[in-house]
Design a protein around this motif. Structure first.
Motif, short mmCIF file in Angstrom:
data_model
loop_
_atom_site.label_atom_id
_atom_site.label_comp_id
_atom_site.label_asym_id
_atom_site.label_seq_id
_atom_site.Cartn_x
_atom_site.Cartn_y
_atom_site.Cartn_z
N ALA A 126 -76.20 57.38 -32.57
CA ALA A 126 -77.45 57.34 -33.69
C ALA A 126 -77.58 58.67 -34.45
N LEU A 127 -77.32 59.84 -33.77
CA LEU A 127 -77.35 60.95 -34.67
C LEU A 127 -76.31 60.97 -35.89
N GLY A 128 -75.25 60.50 -35.51
CA GLY A 128 -74.26 60.24 -36.57
C GLY A 128 -74.97 59.49 -37.63
N VAL A 129 -75.32 58.37 -37.38
CA VAL A 129 -75.84 57.32 -38.43
C VAL A 129 -76.91 58.07 -39.31
N VAL A 130 -77.59 58.84 -38.60
CA VAL A 130 -78.91 59.57 -39.42
C VAL A 130 -78.32 60.61 -40.30
N LEU A 131 -77.12 61.14 -39.79
CA LEU A 131 -76.36 62.15 -40.74
C LEU A 131 -75.63 61.56 -42.07
N ILE A 132 -75.16 60.44 -41.64
CA ILE A 132 -74.51 59.99 -42.74
C ILE A 132 -75.19 59.17 -43.66
N SER A 133 -76.57 58.98 -43.43
CA SER A 133 -77.11 58.00 -44.29
C SER A 133 -78.15 59.15 -45.04
#
Length: 129
Positions: free
Chosen positions: A121-128
């Motif tokens: 989930a943190l990775g999704v936030v970072l790529i967005s």
């Protein structure tokens, strides 16, 4: 405020992930209900095993969701940058499957898997961003 393009992109991504989660959860539930295909095949042969799968409503709805997921992914990839769409749909599907496994399939999802889902989930936030 998010632009209408960003909202559209995330709706596409969410649709792909939702169809994948639904399809995988329904197919898993169907296969748990059907049981071991080797045992069915031993009793009634390969046609019996195939019939057991293809006559299960959960499997059929799950397969329909997976087919719709494929076409939703094609639509998404024609409208959203691959560098966002691919990791975001995969990540959201991973997180959604953990939630579905816990609450719909009643699987034991341990702390290690929740931690992994949190990092995703943190990775999704970072790529967005």
């Amino acid at each position: 405020m998010a632009s209408s393009k960003a909202v559209f992109d995330w709706l596409c991504i969410a649709g792909v992930a939702a169809l994948a989660i639904a399809g995988e959860c329904l197919i898993a539930a169907a296969m748990q209900k059907i049981g071991d295909l080797d045992n069915i095949r031993a009793v009634s042969g390969m046609p019996g095993a195939i019939k057991a799968v293809l006559t299960n409503p959960l499997f059929l709805v799950g397969a329909l969701c997976m087919a719709l997921n494929f076409f939703a992914l094609l639509f998404t990839l024609s409208n959203v940058d691959l560098s966002l769409a691919a990791p975001a749909t995969a990540s959201l599907t991973y997180i959604g499957n953990a939630v579905a496994a816990k609450y719909f399939l009643r699987e034991n999802v341990d702390k290690r898997r929740w931690l992994a889902a949190s990092f995703v989930a943190l990775g999704v936030v970072l790529i967005s961003r």
